[in-house]
Every structure is written in structure tokens, then in C-alpha cells.
Design an enzyme around this catalytic site. Sequence first.
Site, PDB file in Angstrom:
ATOM      1  CG  ASP A  75      -2.046   0.958   1.163  1.00  0.00           C
ATOM      2  OD1 ASP A  75      -1.974   1.893   0.353  1.00  0.00           O
ATOM      3  OD2 ASP A  75      -3.004   0.784   1.928  1.00  0.00           O
ATOM      4  CG  HIS A  81      -3.577   4.915  -0.039  1.00  0.00           C
ATOM      5  ND1 HIS A  81      -3.725   3.607  -0.422  1.00  0.00           N
ATOM      6  CD2 HIS A  81      -4.441   5.630  -0.810  1.00  0.00           C
ATOM      7  CE1 HIS A  81      -4.658   3.521  -1.375  1.00  0.00           C
ATOM      8  NE2 HIS A  81      -5.091   4.735  -1.629  1.00  0.00           N
TER       9      HIS A  81
END
Lengths: 159, 159, 487, 487
Positions: free
Chosen positions: A15, A17
Site C-alpha cells: 500500500d 497511500h
Amino acid sequence: MNTDNTIVMGVIGQDCHSVGNKVLHFAFKEKGFVVHNLGVQCSQEDLIKAAKEVNADAIVVSSLYGHAELDCRGFSTNCIKNGLNNVLLYIGGNLSIGKSEWEVIERKFLKMGFNRVFSASDDLEWAIDSIYNDISLRKFKHPVSVTENKDASQKRKVN
Amino acid sequence: MNTDNTIVMGVIGQDCHSVGNKVLHFAFKEKGFVVHNLGVQCSQEDLIKAAKEVNADAIVVSSLYGHAELDCRGFSTNCIKNGLNNVLLYIGGNLSIGKSEWEVIERKFLKMGFNRVFSASDDLEWAIDSIYNDISLRKFKHPVSVTENKDASQKRKVN
Amino acid sequence: MQVKNVKLTKDQFYKTRKQVLESWSTGKSLSLDESFRYLNSLPEHKYFSKVLDNAKRNNKLLLQPRGGVATLRGQKTLLEGFIKAGADLMPVTIDSYTRQNEYLKSEKGLSESLTTKKSVLNGFPAVNHGLKGCRELNNSITKPLQARHGSPDGRLLAEIIHASGWTSNEGGGISYNIPYSKNVSLEKSIYDWQYCDRLVGIYEEMGISLNREPFGPLTGTLVPPSISNAIAIIEGLLAAEQGVKNLSLGYGSVGHIVQDIAAMISLRTLATDIFKKYGYTINLSTVYHQWMGNFPREESAAYSVINLGSLTAVLSAANKMILKTPHEAEGIPTLEANMDGIRTSEHMVKMISSQIGSIKIDVTDELQIINEETNLIIDKVLDTGDGDLVQGTIKSFANGVLDIPFAPSIYNQGSVIPIRDHLGAVRILEFGNLPFNSHIKNLHREKINKRVKMENRKANHDMIVSDIFSISNGSFFKRKSHEVMKC
Amino acid sequence: MQVKNVKLTKDQFYKTRKQVLESWSTGKSLSLDESFRYLNSLPEHKYFSKVLDNAKRNNKLLLQPRGGVATLRGQKTLLEGFIKAGADLMPVTIDSYTRQNEYLKSEKGLSESLTTKKSVLNGFPAVNHGLKGCRELNNSITKPLQARHGSPDGRLLAEIIHASGWTSNEGGGISYNIPYSKNVSLEKSIYDWQYCDRLVGIYEEMGISLNREPFGPLTGTLVPPSISNAIAIIEGLLAAEQGVKNLSLGYGSVGHIVQDIAAMISLRTLATDIFKKYGYTINLSTVYHQWMGNFPREESAAYSVINLGSLTAVLSAANKMILKTPHEAEGIPTLEANMDGIRTSEHMVKMISSQIGSIKIDVTDELQIINEETNLIIDKVLDTGDGDLVQGTIKSFANGVLDIPFAPSIYNQGSVIPIRDHLGAVRILEFGNLPFNSHIKNLHREKINKRVKMENRKANHDMIVSDIFSISNGSFFKRKSHEVMKC
């Protein structure tokens, strides 16, 4: 007020983000936590290693991309294997793919050994306060580890 | 093709929605119906009286303001009382207050004696075709009344 | 009796008042003195006029949904939901039987609604609820209340709602007759609304500021801006003559950003000028109605129509916006749908308000057209009445100088036919007897011709029906190019 | 090895290709000749390039949602739903494991998804599905397919998807590295994307026109338009050098109508000029991304954000719009949410397109700023690389001439801090090492100061956090006046 609560935080798996991670970091610091932020794309090993090094009170995992379940398998067991018996485990974010019942998701991650599970819609202040209270309570119950924590975090204070 | 299908149409009760009424009027005319449009704010009596006068094949009631159920009570019985045994009855529009199950609304109005019940979301072309087919079928089954109709409507053709 | 645009004398007013209050049981107990004391005891935040003033000072666009159900309890729940979702001003939509003074029918509907615990009326029967029910509602809600209806004769209603502390009343002798009734003469509806306005004037004299709002959108269907603006201003003048001081003039979106902004600017500036010219001191505010015509059935598409309205309302610097809901096409919307409508509107309003200072849209051409047309209409109406606005209005409807497209009234000629031009603005295909000069008429014709060429299609009934449904369909035009694209 | 902005030689390419195809079992069977024959057999409507050309000719804004699930069957259902709702171009979002070349993990996720009949991957593992699965998907869908991912090294993925008839690939050596990865060097990601671009160039030489699209929005969070536009144009130049001819450049909305329109105009005109200046013949199209930042949790409010995007995209004359959904805040959206997003977008696009000819918005000031800044950045990057764009880019990221706010990469300085000004536009609070002159810097400072005064609040971390959430909250500012209003 004990301001020496130490956390290790990071976004797990592949991930990437980063915005929420930066906002979260800022919010924990504002609340007086000692924050070790590993940023995005952390493995379980990265987080556990850092938590050991800084003698963290808690590991705060986030995941926004839907793979949390795959990425977090065995996390709690791995913590214990590495001697992190007392560390609190938190996870928050978008923890499933598609629109699932929150209760189902929460139960799943609690069963995996997380102490609390936060959804993306939970209030950030409230989440941080909950973590703060959990840590305080734990220290009150296990005064020895508190001292340990304190020493360790003072040695390595990063701000 | 028999183009002498005669209808009486109007918006029932205190309803003043005039735009749909004008559009509907235009659409029936386009399909070759002989249309007697009483406009908005028609009573049951207005519609029945007109249907008798022009020997209508059908009465097409519309209601957009939610009072259709109150306004249409006894309509079918009143038609029969006034000798309109053969006239087809239609209603369409927003027939309830709030978002109700369409099936429930439809059943209610069918039970009240309407031959078909149209929702506001039904396709206009399809609705008019259905009415056209119903009238044709009825004429085929009751050839006498067809002749009657024909004479009457030819006498009074309004276009 | 020939109705004139003259302030009703106290004598006339109180004579009529006696009859009005006797027309239904709940009217009998009303007393202006007692009502004054009640109104005087209300806090500022219950006054439409004060809330509007605050909003104007802060460049805030106020949000008002629509909604009415039969029972007191139901209406409370509805309004509480509106407030929870973020609405600023409260509507109480009155049921259609009450609007036509059919109080017996609304009484039946009310008792049936109470028995079945489901509203069988399409609004709140305020006359049947009377002072007791209407005040109870008013006391239980923290925001100001307005009656929204469509009554050609709303005199008893006005008496009851104002006495109950509802500080605004929508309507007017033209706007609540021609688009709402088939057989009521303008003579009667204007006279009856003079009464409603005079009532507000009398409260004003007692120091109670009540708001009045003519209904701007009329039939809500392709009404050319100059027609609806002229009527709004005329109704404003009629109200002002009766002593109304706090006035909101409304406009219903035609779904065209530039034309809508221009129409709102024109409404505000012309109204201000004209009130001043005729010596009326008016505290004016403006109201923008989100699209009032046919709505898309898909909720997702309905959201787009609502959001287009919010955007334009902010760009228009309107003071209040009347909201639609994503269920609009389904009939009378639920509370939940209303709340969604409020939330989506509020969000768009906030985003656009935050950046309004940077947005400069050129609307000068459109503004000029609307100004010129509106002035031509108002001047001709006054002329037709030999200077009397009431007679001018009545005669102008009779001869088509005033003409509202798609209106149900037999007192409306219905000769004016609107149509969209090549850029989507509403123009006039058939002018009927509108008092426009050839310069204006040619301008409309040229623009309509451009569309005829663009679409390669006749400007006829079929095109007008398309235009009625164009916002609900999305595209205003049947573009040939669209076919080519489907590769 | 020092990477340069030079077309890869056939030798280099084919040598690398061998390794790439051997990196996972599904790569081994690929043959360019066979792929050419397959691609050549596809009808025009399966080609991104052709559909874009048609849309440009007809001033139509194409709609493309996002979406990927693990299984072939699931992906088919998803895309069929998109088409049903009105989407023009098909996305296949690739799962995050594949993006990081963790094919073993995506293989596991795929089998688990097949067993549990629920996608446990956040996208379609195209490499694992291989030529067979990807072609089956392509053959079953009537619209053209594009891979959308975030791979710093997407070489095998590019090979497989293009061979499978997916006629567009999103990404680039900067835009799919800096916002998507922590530890990957630019040297490596640019080199790997040169390969992907060269592959498209080779197909182009064979007469197969494939579309390439650098990822415009970067971190999607308050990225100043000149930064994202400069990077888009740089990636466009890098792609062009490798033989790419059909290029879409994208921009992610900052939620500010005027700045967004100006940014899109600037992107289109500067890119056109610069490609021409450097001798590349490019068929250019532009892409507008609806707001990519934090979304409101209420679906009704999310609709407003989506509709604001659609409005601005039409006003920007974009050729394609990438869509969000009303569930955006909830994580990966369902098909139903995607369909709602498509429908609401399509409806707004149709309404605004119908009236676009009448809307004139003045964006000249903003346009001038963005043009000047973008040119300054690009010139300095070239200068930094002594005329070589690859070296210039790598060095510019190292010294902060290129700097993407909020990016996770350790190769990004992160010294630039954006903030909104008093009119809601995104400005720069901390310039880091951006190559701006004092004229530009003062302009930013002045505007930020106006906000500081307006809000009576410091321009600090707290304000930046507000700005990150301002679109999801609605208002961009904490207005004191807002308190006054609550009467």
C-alpha cells in the site's frame, strides 16, 4: 499526564497511500506521542523490528488499499514470537474490498489479535484518545513495563 | 387500422399539474385517438358526463399530487351507475404519497376497478399502445358497441 | 366591484376579515391583539426577515426544502429531519384540498391519516389544525416557518399561520392562481391576495415584520425569464401597496447557467429600481428555485440536476434556494430523500461559495435581453390598466400581454410557446401578444433558427415536448454527431 | 549504467525483453508477430486511439470509471455493468501485488478469490491471468480496455496486456513511481518505462496504434497545477522519444473551477507547443480526473464533488474524464456505486455540454501563472540534465527542482508545501527548490497572506491539514461569519 507513549506506525503491505500516513503522524505528535513512522509499504517484519528497537507501547497499522487481511495474517503471533508480548496492536483504514458489514470486518481483525479496529469513517481524535487510554491503562496494570518503556523512549526520542 | 378510438382524459381532483396533461393530449392525438381533454381539476362527475356525451371507449385519469386514492373512490361504481358499463378505466401518475411499493399501489387501483394502472416511470408510448390494444380487443369481443362507438365518435369528432 | 391597486381601507379589511374568520370553525377564535403578543414574544431567530438579513450580510445562501404531511406529529418529524440535514428555513407545504378551501375534504384526509398513521394528504392542513396545532408546531421547531401552498384564496390560511408565528407566506394573486387553478378569476384571486398582503401590512404597522414571497417559477416549465420576472415584480408591487415591507422575489431555474444567472441579476436590479421608482421602501431578497420541471428517474442523475441548481444559485448571489430531492420523479419525496437533497445542496453551495471570488462569467448579452423584455412587459401592463396595476394585470392576461406557458387557467391565453435555442437557452417560438419589439423578436427567431439548422429538425410541437423533458434526459439536443460516436 | 533520453535500440530492447518474458511463466509464450496479427484483427471500436479521435471530432467527453477485481468472471461482470451505465472506455485496475511484481502473492490472492468467490485482491492480476485470460476478457467486452495500475516496473504487464488487445496503458517512470513507491529509484523506473514506451513504439512501427497515458494526478492531494503539468509533459516527451504517437495527458482536479480550467488549457497548449518544438508528432488528448483527494462520507455530498468535477471537465474541453463514485470514502467501490458515479457524471456532462457555447469564464490570470511556472520547471529540468531529460529529471528530483507534495518516495524531497489561498486556489507556502522567480513567489505569498488575514489564522501545518480535507468538508475556510449566522 504521561507524554511518553511510544508508537510505531506504518502503512502495511504494498500500500502506497502516503497522505493519510502523514496526517496521522502529525495528529499523534500533536497528542504528545513519540512517533516512529515507517511510512508506506511496510512489512510485518519492518514494524515488529522497529517496535522492538524503540520498545513501543503500540503498533499502529494502516491499510487503505483493501489487502489488509492478506497482509496481516499471523501478525499477532509474529509479535509474540519476537518477544513483543505486551505491545498493543491497532489497525485502521479501508479494511476490505467492496462494501462489507463493518461488524464482520471488525470481528475478523479482533480475532486476528488487534486490540482495536478503526474504520476510515471513525473520528481521528477519538481513535487517538482510545489508543492513549489503552496504553495508560496497560501501564497502570503493568508498572514494570512502563518504566522500561520510559527509559527506552527517552533514549530514542524522535520528534 | 381503426383510428376512431375515443377517450376522455383529465387530471382528477384538486390537482393542477397541467404540463403532463398537455403532453399526454399531444401524444394520444399523434397515435390517432379522438381526444376529449378536460384539463386539470376534474371531478369524477365531469369525466363521467363527458364520457357519456362522446360515447368514449376509455377514460384516462391522471393524478400527480398524491390524492388519487381519495379522489377516485367509487369511480368504477359511479361509471356503472351512469350506464357506462363498457368503458375502460385507466389511471396513471404519482399515485401515492411517499415512496410505496409499486405492486401495492397497482393492486389497490386495480381492485378499485381500473383496467390498468400506470406509474410515472412507465414508458408513455407503451402505455398508449396498451390502451390502444385493450380498446381494439374490447371492440372485437363486443362488435355491437364498436358500431355504436363508431357512429358516436364520427358525429362528434374533435381533433 | 372593480379591483384596483389601492391599499385596502381598515374598514374594508375588517369587514372582509369577519367573513373570512367565520368561513371555518378554527377561524373564529383569532384576535389580532393576542396574535401580536404571541408574535412579539418570539425570538429573532424565528423571524424570516431577521434570518434573511443575517444571510444577506454574510453572503450566505439559505437552504429551504419543501414538505408537508397531514399530521402535527408527522410534520414535526419532517421539519426536525430537515434541520438535522442542514436546512436553514422551514417549509410547511399545505395540502391541495386546503388550497381550494375544501376544508371538509382535508378534515377527512386528516382523520384518515391519524387513523392509518400514514399521510393520505399531500400537505399539512393548517386551517384544520387551527391556531392550536399551528402554534404547537411553531413552538416545537427552532427555525422560522413559512406556508407554501398554491391557494388562489388563502385568506383564512394566512390569518391562522401568521397568528401561529409562521413568519412568512408564499404566494400571490397571479402566481397562486394561473399556474394552480382552472376556473378562478384573476379579479377574485388578486383581491383575495390583497387581503393577505394587507394583513401582513397591518402586522408591520404593529411592529411585526413578516416576510412575503410571490411564487417565482409559475408553471416551472420553460417559462421565459422575462415573463416570470415581470410577474414577480408586479406581485411585489401589489404586495408593497398593501404595506408589505419584507419581500422575497423568486425565480425558477431553466437549467441554463448563463440565462439563470442573468435572470437573477435582472430580477434583483429591476425590482430594486422599480420599487424605488414607485416610492415603496422594500427590504428585498431573492430566491432561486432548483429545476422545477420534469426530473430524471435515476437518483444519480437527479443529483446532477440538483447540483447544477446549487452551483448556479451561488453564482447568482441568491439569498435563498428552494431545494429538490433525488426522488423527485417518484412523486412526493420521503424525509430521507429530502435530507439527501439538503446535504448534496449544502455541500455544493459550500464548495462554490469558497471559490466564488475567482469565478467571472460573462452574462451581459443575456442580461440585456431579459432587462429589456421585462421592462417592455411591465410598462405595457401599466399602460393597459391606464396606470392601475391590478386592472392592467387582469386586462393583460385577457389580451395575452401577460401569458404563462403551460398554465392550466382559463384566464391565461396560452399562446406563448417557448423553445430552447442552439445554446440551450429558453427562447420564444410563438410570441402571442407579448409586447416585444421587432428587435427582440428577431433575436429570438435568429437563435431558434440556429438550433433548427444545428439539429436539422423543425421547430414544432415535437421539439417543444423534447425541451420539456430535456433536463430529465440530460442532453438538450438530438445530436446527429452522437450517432457517429457510437463506433 | 546512466539512463538517457534516447530511443532504446532494437538490440537493447530485445535483450531486455527476453529477461522480462522469463520473469513469470505467463510471459514465456508471447510472440510479437502473433500479437500483431491478433491486434490487427480487432475492430476500430476496440482501439483507444480511434475512440479518442472520434470523441475529439465530436467534442464529446468520454467517461472512464475505475475498477478491478481478481477473477476473470468478476472483471467481465464489472465492465459489463460499466457499459450498461454509460461508460465509454474500460479500465482494468491491476492489483497492488502485481504492481510490485509480487506475482506469487497475487497468484495466492487469485486462487483464494476463486475459492471464496469474493475478490481478496484490489485489482485484476493480469500477469497471472496471462495472455489467455486477458484476451478472453478483451474479446468479451465491446469497448476498448486500458490497464490502470501504479507499477514502477510494469514491463511484463505491458507485454501481456498489449498482446491481449488492451489498447492503452497508464503510467510512466515518474508518475507510477514517486506517488506509488517508497524505495524504487527513478533511474530504474524511468528505464523500465522506456521499455514500456518502446514496446508501444514498436507496435506503432508495425501499424498498430496504442495509446499511452502518464498518470496526471500524482498524489492527488493539493498538487499545484504547474508541478503536475510539468511532470505530465516530461513523461510525454520521454514516451514520444521511444516512439509513442498517441498520448493522453492527464490532470487531477484541485476542486477549484477556475484553476482547474486554466490548468487543462495550459496542459493542452504547452504540451502541443513543446512536442512540436522538440520535433515529435503526437496525437494528443487530455484527461480530467474528478477530485482524487479525500471524499465526503455522505453519499449525497459525494455526489456534489463528482458533479463539480463533471462540470469543470466539460468547461475544460477535456477529451476524457476519470470518474469517482458516491462510495468513494468507503474504500473500493462496488459495481452499483460505480454505476451511480457513471450515471451522475454522464447526466451532468450532457447538461453542460448542451449549453457550453454560452458559458464564457475568464481564466486568463490563472492561465498565465500556470504557463509561466510550468515553463520555468521544464526549462530548469532540461538545464539540470545538460539537455538530457532523463538525467535532468533524476537530478531535479534529487535537488528538489521537481518535488511532489505528499509523495511516499524517498527519492522525492517533500519540501514543497501547498496551501489554499483566500479564493480557494492551490498556492505554494514552502517552495523548496522549485525554480520560480521572485515575481511568482511573491504572487503566491500575497494570495496566501490574504487568506491568513481573511481567516485570522496562521498558515501552518494545521491549515494544510484543513486543506487536505476541505473538499470532503465542503467549505474551504473556517469563516468567522459562519458563527454569526447561526442565530
